[in-house]
Structures are given as C-alpha cells and as structure tokens.
Design an enzyme around this catalytic site. Structure first.
Site, short mmCIF file in Angstrom:
data_model
loop_
_atom_site.label_atom_id
_atom_site.label_comp_id
_atom_site.label_asym_id
_atom_site.label_seq_id
_atom_site.Cartn_x
_atom_site.Cartn_y
_atom_site.Cartn_z
N ASP A 1 7.23 -1.89 -4.57
CA ASP A 1 6.03 -1.07 -4.45
C ASP A 1 5.55 -1.02 -3.00
OD1 ASP A 1 3.94 0.26 -6.15
OD2 ASP A 1 2.64 -1.19 -5.17
N GLU B 1 22.08 -14.22 -2.26
CA GLU B 1 22.37 -15.56 -2.79
C GLU B 1 22.87 -15.47 -4.23
OE1 GLU B 1 18.58 -17.55 -2.64
OE2 GLU B 1 18.44 -17.31 -0.46
C1 NOJ Z 1 2.58 2.77 -6.01
C2 NOJ Z 1 2.60 2.71 -7.50
O1 NOJ Z 1 3.66 3.50 -7.97
C3 NOJ Z 1 1.26 3.18 -7.96
O2 NOJ Z 1 1.23 3.39 -9.35
C4 NOJ Z 1 0.23 2.17 -7.53
O3 NOJ Z 1 -1.06 2.64 -7.88
C5 NOJ Z 1 0.29 1.95 -6.03
N1 NOJ Z 1 1.62 1.82 -5.53
C6 NOJ Z 1 -0.46 0.69 -5.67
O4 NOJ Z 1 0.27 -0.44 -6.09
#
Ligand code: NOJ
Length: 582
Positions: A224, A295
């Site tokens: 993310d 790893e």
């Molecule tokens: C991207 C994620 O796909 C989204 O759903 C989220 O709100 C934001 N990052 C924050 O983590």
C-alpha cells in the site's frame, strides 16, 4: 454497410521481459474481505467465508488471490488502518482461519498475496499510543512524523499539505496537561498517522512483520502507498494543480495526447511531484524488502501501489533488485479510445520491459469506479476517489458500460504480462450509484463534508446466488453496505453455464489465456484497420477490438472468444474478438 478494411502489415512487436517466476504471467484476483463472503452472518465478510468460496476462484481460472487487509484494525479506513500487523481482526476471524485459508488455497493451486500497509498505522496501534504518551523528542515520537506548528503558539499546521481524503494532512495533539502540543502528519485520515521511514527502528519492525507472514506461507505482498513513505526533506509547502489531491491518479487519461519525451528527461510542463510522493529514498526500502523475500523459496512477489507518473517512473519500483510488479494505473485510466490504448500498451511494455519486469494490467479495484460503469462515463468521469452517487449529474449507462467493460477485459486478458481482476468484475457488476448517504463509510465522504462520495460504490458485497438472502453473501441477509435490489441477474449462479454471460466470458478468456500462454507472449500490432481499432497478434492469436461506430470486417479464422455475439463475419462497435488460425 461500410466496413473498415483489413490489415496489410505488422508494424511493431513488444514482448514482456523473460523470466520463469509465476507472477510474470499471473492473473491475480483481488478479494476485498469485507465484501466477498460472510460465514457468520454479521454483514461483514470474513476469512472462513473466503475459504469456502475459494473453489469458485480456482474454477474461474485465476492464479492467485490478493487479500485486502484483514489485520487487526479499528476499520476507520476499511482495514487500511492497522493496529496490529501480526494478528487477524476478530471481524474477519483468527490466525487459525488464515492458516486454513492459505492451506486450502495452496491445495487448489492458488497463491495468496497479503496487503501490507507500511506508510501509516492506525492511531490505535501501540506504537502511536506510546508516541502520544511520550515527550516531544522521544524515540517513541520519532517513529512517526511529529512536528511543531507554525504561527503564534504553533496554532497553524507545519505546512499546507492536504490529505488525500480531504482537509489538512496534519492533526494537533493535546499534551497530558491539556495544553496543545505537536502536530502529526497523516497523508490519509487522521486515524492513520504516517510512520517515519527514516527511522531504522521502523524498518526493522517491518522486516519482522514480513517474515511473520512469509513464515505463515504467503506468496507475497501488495504494498500500500509504496510511493509515499519518504517525504522530501524540510517538508516544503506544496500547492497541487486543480483536483490533484487524489491517490496520485486522475479521472482519465488520453494517452494519444501525450508528447513522448526522451527517457529520463522531465517534462517541463508537468506539474511538480508532490513532496510526499515518489521520493528517491523509497527505493532503498524496496531493496531491503527484496532481500527479505529472497530469504524464502518459491518466487515470492512484491507488488507496488505507486501512483506516480509517467510509466517510466513507475518502472523504477520494479528494477531487478526492488519490487516484482507495480500496478499500471496509466492503463486503468486510459480513455476508451483506440489510439490512447495502443499508446499506453506500447509505453507499458517498453517501460516495464526496459527494467526486466512484466507489464501489469488492471481495470478495477476497491478505490475506483468499477469499469463496467466508468467506461460509460468517458470524459465525464469524476476524479479518482471522488466517486459517483445519487446526486451526481452524470449517470453511467449500464448497458453501454457493460459492453465496453467486456470488450476492455477481452483486450486486457490477451496482453502479455500479469493482470489484476477485482472481485465482482467477472459478474459484470456495475458501480452502485444509489447508495444512500446514511450508509456511506468511506472517510473521503466524511472528510469532504459529503462533497465527494468516495469509494463505497465499488465495495458493496458481491452476489453469489440470485434467490438467497444477501444474494448468498451470507445466510442472514445482513450487509455492511446495502446491496441494490436489482443485482439478482448479476449473481454467479444466474450466469453459470449461460452462453454469453460475463462469468462465462471471463472463464473462457482465462482458459484460453492459459492454453495459449498469452501472458508469456508478445504484442505485434496489426496496421490497416483504421484509427478506432486496436488490433494485434499475440503468438498465433489475433485480437481485434472495435472501439468505433463502423463495423469491422473480420479475417478468416476460428473465433476463440468474442465479447459480444458476432454475426455475418463483422465486428460491431465496442466489441473484442480473439481469432485463431483455422
Ligand atoms: C490505498 C488503498 O488502496 C486505499 O484503499 C487506502 O484508503 C489508502 N491506500 C490508504 O491506506
């Protein structure tokens, strides 16, 4: 009837980079755990529900499943606000449920990718609670981005950055004695404080978290906000261009309007990169993570969610010693126009192939308007993340959207590289644009005071059985977001075995993709069909997509796949066909 002419030449060839890892050609299915399958009947999906439904995904023909976050979380941002990275949220089940899920998936030949959220934690995470309880300048505070305010008594935030979800990116804390204290940075909601990735302690913790899940058998991670973890030194003010405060993307891109630049040359007319996205320092983190995955045996994958432009820059995330794949948002947001599509496909193969990585392709996910609706909106599509709802002035035409979505998916699944599917798209699900305001949960809706609908419309629990409570999502009929009353026709069981259904189109495309090794193939453009047609060869297969109004005469051959019925040897508008030699 005027017909587009047939092609006379093959003009260019692009192939994906070689390599034997499974993820180079994989089709990866995104499961959004809240909305996939609910075994307890509380209205929120869970891990046991997912496990029960895994055979349906194996039978669909995908290679891997990416699970959006199921970790312990107050669920302020649907799990992208993690309070314990090494536990399952009770809403979704237990660690034992996860072990059963992964064992079942592997026994069905499906790989499992977890969603790692390293840019920020929940404000309920013990690290953040410790930071709040510790004095300014303490090691605990240094794990996050605490700063003094500006103006008299620091009553103004440290800079002018705006949160992706609306409002300031800064929140002020109150000291134990009741006086106002420092401010902390949150790119997203104020319940999601950003970690300080310059701090070696934070890096060490995450290496441990990765190993925790790798030891449990995950085949890799979707990462993310992989473009946001390092901020420009000094945190300078930044004023985005109009409508710029999205996750980095825009509503749509007409790649045909782009002027190509020499590799490595910055477009002088491009807006400056925000000081919190795409900083050079993130790459050191990915090199470290690459080492951790190395790893472990079995080609584990790292997939970047990196909202940066242009594709050449995205490709920096997938250099050989960094991550494996990065989402191709440029492709996702390309207008439904043939020149734009040809251009972005070429640019993708070139950019990713140039660093030895596979191109990826994606049309929908949990953050964007489902492509069965988006593709009907054209230039009227709102900016990414803003969403559509009952008060929107534009309403997508369902039939047009679905027709284009089927044609678009049929192009995507014929391309070399790796493709991502979002749960429900195999059913042709549209965006739910009638969700009542009172049901909305996306922080975007609240932080913009209802000005932006946000992303709930693509997150509604999916239909499995036309005549069951909650369309088979669970046994009680409960649903954390209400399901539309007219989704019975989209239910999986209503489409199974039905010739021409979207489910059967996906099944058939995935089967042929595998049989013909399209993921490992190449793109040879076919010229001569006219400017509204995307036509290419991948191996023996000829793919022709007609995006224009004029029917296209088809070459001789065996139709392997058609996104709509083909009558009389001509390809109608918004239709894609796969043709093999007789
Ligand atoms: C991207 C994620 O796909 C989204 O759903 C989220 O709100 C934001 N990052 C924050 O983590």
């Amino acid at each position: 009837m005027t017909l587009e002419s047939t092609p006379d030449s093959v003009v260019s060839a692009q192939s994906t980079a070689p390599g034997s890892e499974w993820w180079r050609t994989a089709v990866i299915y995104q499961v959004y755990p809240r909305s996939f399958a609910d075994s307890t009947g509380d209205g929120v999906g869970d891990l046991v529900g997912i496990t029960h439904r895994l055979p349906a995904l194996a039978e669909l023909g995908v290679d891997a499943v990416w699970l959006s976050p199921f970790f312990r979380s107050p669920q302020k941002d649907a799990g992208y606000d993690v309070s314990d990275y090494c536990d399952v949220d009770p809403l979704f089940g237990t660690l034992d449920d996860f072990d059963t899920l992964i064992e079942t998936a592997h026994s069905l030949g499906l790989r499992v990718i977890a969603d790692m959220v390293p840019n920020h934690t929940s404000d309920q995470h013990e690290w953040f609670q410790a930071a709040l309880a510790s004095p300014e300048g303490s090691p605990e505070r240094d794990r996050y981005m605490f700063r003094e305010g500006t103006g008299p008594n620091g009553y103004l935030p440290p800079n002018n950055w705006e949160s992706v979800f609306g409002g300031s990116m800064w929140e002020r804390v109150t000291n134990a004695d009741g006086t106002p204290g420092q401010w902390f940075l949150h790119i997203f909601d104020k319940s999601q404080p950003d970690l300080n990735w310059e701090n070696p302690w934070v890096r060490e913790q995450f290496r441990g978290i990765l190993r925790f899940w790798l030891d449990r058998g995950v085949d890799g991670f979707r990462v993310d906000v992989a473009h946001g973890m390092i901020k420009q030194a000094g945190l300078p003010d930044y004023t985005p261009p109009a409508e710029g405060a999205s996750m980095g993307g825009t509503g749509s891109v007409d790649a045909s309007e782009f002027t190509p630049l020499e590799p490595g040359i910055q477009d002088p007319t491009a807006p400056p990169e925000p000081p919190y996205w795409g900083q050079e320092g993130v790459h050191e983190i990915w090199r470290e993570w690459h080492q951790v995955l190395a790893e472990y045996p079995g080609d584990r994958v790292l997939c970047a969610e990196a909202w940066v432009d242009p594709l050449e820059k995205v490709a920096l995330w997938v250099r050989p010693d960094e991550m494996s794949q990065a989402f191709n948002f440029a492709y996702m947001f390309t207008d439904w126009k043939a020149p734009a599509l040809r251009r972005v496909i070429d640019e993708s193969l070139e950019a990713f192939g140039g660093v030895g990585a596979p191109a990826t392709w994606v049309l929908s996910n949990h953050d964007v308007i489902r492509h069965a609706s988006r593709l009907a909106l054209g230039a009227d599509a709102p900016p990414q993340g803003a969403g559509i709802g009952p008060g929107s002035t534009v309403k997508p035409d369902r039939a047009l959207g679905l027709r284009r979505a089927r044609a678009a998916t049929s192009i995507m699944l014929a391309l070399p590289g790796s493709a991502y599917l979002y749960q429900g798209e195999e059913l042709g699900l549209p965006e739910d644009i009638e969700l009542p305001d009172a049901a909305r949960q996306d922080p975007t809706w609240f932080r913009t005071g209802g000005e932006k609908y946000g992303r709930d419309g693509c997150r509604v629990p999916i239909p499995w059985e036309a005549d069951a409570p909650a369309y088979g999502f669970n046994a009680t009929g409960a649903s954390w977001l209400p399901q539309p009353s007219d989704w019975d026709g989209y239910a999986r069981d209503a489409q199974e075995g039905i010739v021409g259904s979207t489910l059967e189109l996906y099944r058939s495309a995935l089967r042929s993709r595998r049989e013909l090794n399209l993921g490992g193939g190449s793109v040879l453009w076919l010229n001569g069909y006219g400017s509204s047609v995307v036509a290419f060869r991948n191996g023996e297969l000829t793919v022709i997509a007609n995006l224009g109004p004029v029917p296209v005469e088809l070459p001789v051959g065996r139709v392997v796949l058609a996104s709509e019925q083909i009558v009389g040897g001509v390809l109608p508008t918004d239709t894609t066909v796969w043709i093999a030699p007789n």
